[in-house]
Design a protein around this motif. Structure first.
Motif, PDB file in Angstrom:
ATOM      1  N   THR A  89      10.186  -2.644  10.676  1.00  0.00           N
ATOM      2  CA  THR A  89      11.523  -2.060  10.837  1.00  0.00           C
ATOM      3  C   THR A  89      11.596  -0.702  10.135  1.00  0.00           C
ATOM      4  N   LEU A  90      10.610  -0.435   9.273  1.00  0.00           N
ATOM      5  CA  LEU A  90      10.539   0.855   8.578  1.00  0.00           C
ATOM      6  C   LEU A  90       9.446   1.701   9.229  1.00  0.00           C
ATOM      7  N   PRO A  91       9.575   3.028   9.221  1.00  0.00           N
ATOM      8  CA  PRO A  91       8.502   3.856   9.784  1.00  0.00           C
ATOM      9  C   PRO A  91       7.229   3.740   8.950  1.00  0.00           C
ATOM     10  N   VAL A  92       6.096   3.559   9.620  1.00  0.00           N
ATOM     11  CA  VAL A  92       4.816   3.452   8.892  1.00  0.00           C
ATOM     12  C   VAL A  92       4.305   4.857   8.619  1.00  0.00           C
ATOM     13  N   ARG A  93       4.203   5.199   7.342  1.00  0.00           N
ATOM     14  CA  ARG A  93       3.831   6.569   6.976  1.00  0.00           C
ATOM     15  C   ARG A  93       2.513   6.644   6.209  1.00  0.00           C
ATOM     16  N   GLY A  94       1.888   5.503   5.950  1.00  0.00           N
ATOM     17  CA  GLY A  94       0.637   5.556   5.200  1.00  0.00           C
ATOM     18  C   GLY A  94      -0.274   4.378   5.533  1.00  0.00           C
ATOM     19  N   VAL A  95      -1.559   4.571   5.269  1.00  0.00           N
ATOM     20  CA  VAL A  95      -2.556   3.515   5.473  1.00  0.00           C
ATOM     21  C   VAL A  95      -3.441   3.459   4.234  1.00  0.00           C
ATOM     22  N   VAL A  96      -3.662   2.271   3.716  1.00  0.00           N
ATOM     23  CA  VAL A  96      -4.607   2.124   2.605  1.00  0.00           C
ATOM     24  C   VAL A  96      -5.725   1.176   3.037  1.00  0.00           C
ATOM     25  N   PHE A  97      -6.947   1.622   2.868  1.00  0.00           N
ATOM     26  CA  PHE A  97      -8.101   0.769   3.177  1.00  0.00           C
ATOM     27  C   PHE A  97      -8.414  -0.062   1.934  1.00  0.00           C
ATOM     28  N   MET A  98      -7.556  -1.062   1.694  1.00  0.00           N
ATOM     29  CA  MET A  98      -7.723  -1.924   0.528  1.00  0.00           C
ATOM     30  C   MET A  98      -7.689  -3.392   0.943  1.00  0.00           C
ATOM     31  N   GLY A  99      -7.847  -3.639   2.246  1.00  0.00           N
ATOM     32  CA  GLY A  99      -7.845  -5.016   2.721  1.00  0.00           C
ATOM     33  C   GLY A  99      -9.228  -5.623   2.549  1.00  0.00           C
ATOM     34  N   MET A 100      -9.624  -6.455   3.498  1.00  0.00           N
ATOM     35  CA  MET A 100     -10.917  -7.127   3.367  1.00  0.00           C
ATOM     36  C   MET A 100     -12.059  -6.145   3.647  1.00  0.00           C
ATOM     37  N   GLY A 101     -13.098  -6.243   2.809  1.00  0.00           N
ATOM     38  CA  GLY A 101     -14.291  -5.437   3.051  1.00  0.00           C
ATOM     39  C   GLY A 101     -14.337  -4.160   2.249  1.00  0.00           C
ATOM     40  N   GLU A 102     -15.519  -3.572   2.210  1.00  0.00           N
ATOM     41  CA  GLU A 102     -15.748  -2.296   1.522  1.00  0.00           C
ATOM     42  C   GLU A 102     -15.766  -1.196   2.587  1.00  0.00           C
ATOM     43  N   PRO A 103     -14.724  -0.363   2.648  1.00  0.00           N
ATOM     44  CA  PRO A 103     -14.616   0.636   3.726  1.00  0.00           C
ATOM     45  C   PRO A 103     -15.801   1.585   3.804  1.00  0.00           C
ATOM     46  N   LEU A 104     -16.378   1.936   2.654  1.00  0.00           N
ATOM     47  CA  LEU A 104     -17.457   2.938   2.702  1.00  0.00           C
ATOM     48  C   LEU A 104     -18.794   2.334   3.135  1.00  0.00           C
ATOM     49  N   LEU A 105     -18.846   1.021   3.338  1.00  0.00           N
ATOM     50  CA  LEU A 105     -20.036   0.441   3.976  1.00  0.00           C
ATOM     51  C   LEU A 105     -19.872   0.397   5.501  1.00  0.00           C
ATOM     52  N   ASN A 106     -18.681   0.730   5.972  1.00  0.00           N
ATOM     53  CA  ASN A 106     -18.434   0.821   7.420  1.00  0.00           C
ATOM     54  C   ASN A 106     -17.797   2.187   7.678  1.00  0.00           C
ATOM     55  N   VAL A 107     -18.425   3.191   7.065  1.00  0.00           N
ATOM     56  CA  VAL A 107     -17.741   4.485   6.922  1.00  0.00           C
ATOM     57  C   VAL A 107     -17.573   5.222   8.252  1.00  0.00           C
ATOM     58  N   ASP A 108     -18.526   5.072   9.182  1.00  0.00           N
ATOM     59  CA  ASP A 108     -18.355   5.766  10.476  1.00  0.00           C
ATOM     60  C   ASP A 108     -17.085   5.283  11.173  1.00  0.00           C
ATOM     61  N   ALA A 109     -16.934   3.960  11.247  1.00  0.00           N
ATOM     62  CA  ALA A 109     -15.762   3.398  11.933  1.00  0.00           C
ATOM     63  C   ALA A 109     -14.473   3.732  11.184  1.00  0.00           C
ATOM     64  N   VAL A 110     -14.542   3.692   9.855  1.00  0.00           N
ATOM     65  CA  VAL A 110     -13.352   3.967   9.040  1.00  0.00           C
ATOM     66  C   VAL A 110     -12.882   5.416   9.225  1.00  0.00           C
TER      67      VAL A 110
END
Ligand code: SF4
Length: 353
Positions: free
Chosen positions: A152-173
């Protein structure tokens, strides 16, 4: 013939890839906007012919994730979504409301980059799952796109802090981050996209080399090599000294202050000596320190009480010439806080022996 997912490409990539099928840059922007924002094909109109649309539908598709469960915190409104990919891989995202400022009410989405995680940090529920696989670009994009439609609120940010290590999947991220920030994508400012890592040195050097515009948070938790290795096995591969050197390169290349995350664990990393070691490790590097209470459902690690926390903050004030911020990690009642994502439906975990 397998179809390409529209939402795995930037508009420019779509235009180049399908140029021979009449995909102009303008049509690519229309297609991507419709697919990412609404999950549908654009309508036929004076500029989009039925013939072109049907040709595209033979080459591309607009994929989506199944929502297995959705739970909202009664305490702070954090909302956790358990997703399943077409192959059955499960992962979670959290919709975080930031509604305390009346003039700037918005939401941020915490996304997963992998199903499970191979790095085994001792205080993390995802680490205990082990690694299943990397998420594909469209699977990362879909988490934000689908939560944006529910918010219901505008989405203004994304944090890669969910499951997994983002920099091990860095191309896709990085590809997903570009789609998030495209004006015809989700139009999220690159500065409002945060990559959180435990310190994958080659990928940090790549971010520096490419001068990627996204914010970087490095989970440190201890500047004592023996202690850090006990809770973050990744330190054996990328030791503290190497990590410090990589962050210096990152800062020199981007001019940006690095945020260090410190997971507060009672009786483990909150002493005067911990503060002193941290200051020595930081040296002249411009940093900010984020303090986050540990959230360990097993009860093995507990956060410090107020007395211990305040004593550590005082010690930091004495030794570290850097801003220190206490971060709220919400959604604890629905297992949505940092370190609690385990891709389990509440109904399933309630039935478990
Ligand atoms: S904290 Fe991050 S890197 Fe460590 S096990 Fe959990 S998901 Fe993996």
């Amino acid at each position: 013939m397998s179809l390409d997912p529209v939402t795995a490409f930037t508009s420019q990539q779509l235009a180049v890839r399908y140029a021979s099928h009449g995909m102009t840059p303008r049509l690519a922007r229309r297609l991507l906007a419709s697919a990412v924002r609404f999950g549908i094909w654009p309508d036929q109109d004076t500029t989009i012919s039925v013939r072109w649309l049907s040709g595209m539908r033979n080459r591309l598709h607009i994929p989506s994730l199944s929502v297995l469960e959705r739970r909202k915190s009664a305490v702070d409104g954090f909302e956790k979504f358990l997703f399943a990919a077409p192959d059955g891989a499960r992962f979670e995202s959290v919709l975080i409301p930031l509604a305390h400022r009346q003039d700037d009410r918005k939401a941020v989405v915490c996304v997963s980059s992998q199903a499970g995680c191979a790095l085994g940090c001792a205080f993390c529920a995802t680490g205990r799952l082990g690694f299943s696989r990397h998420l594909e670009v469209w699977e990362i994009v879909a988490q934000v796109a689908q939560l944006r439609r529910e918010s219901t609120l505008p989405v203004r940010g994304v944090v890669f802090m969910g499951m997994g290590e983002p920099l091990l999947n860095v191309d896709a991220v990085l590809q997903a981050a570009e789609i998030f920030s495209e004006p015809c994508g989700l139009a999220i400012s690159a500065k409002a996209i945060t990559l959180s890592t435990v310190g994958i040195v080659p990928a940090i050097l790549r971010l520096a080399r490419e001068r990627q515009p996204y914010r970087l948070i490095v989970s440190l938790t201890s500047a004592d090599p023996d202690k850090r290795r006990r809770v973050m096995p990744v330190d054996a591969q990328y030791p503290l000294d190497t990590l410090r050197d990589a962050l210096a390169v990152y800062h020199a290349a981007t001019g940006r202050r690095v945020t260090l995350a410190w997971t507060l664990i009672a009786g483990f990393n909150t002493s005067e000596e911990d503060a002193r070691r941290l200051a020595a490790w930081v040296g002249e590097l411009p940093v900010q320190l984020d303090l986050i209470d540990v959230n360990d459902a097993t009860g093995r690690f507990v956060p410090p009480d107020d007395t211990e926390r305040n004593a550590f903050r005082d010690a930091l004030r004495r030794h570290l010439a850097a801003p220190v911020v206490r971060r709220y990690s919400g959604g604890k009642d629905i297992q949505a806080a940092c370190g609690m994502l385990a891709a389990q439906a509440a109904a399933a975990s309630a039935k478990a022996p």
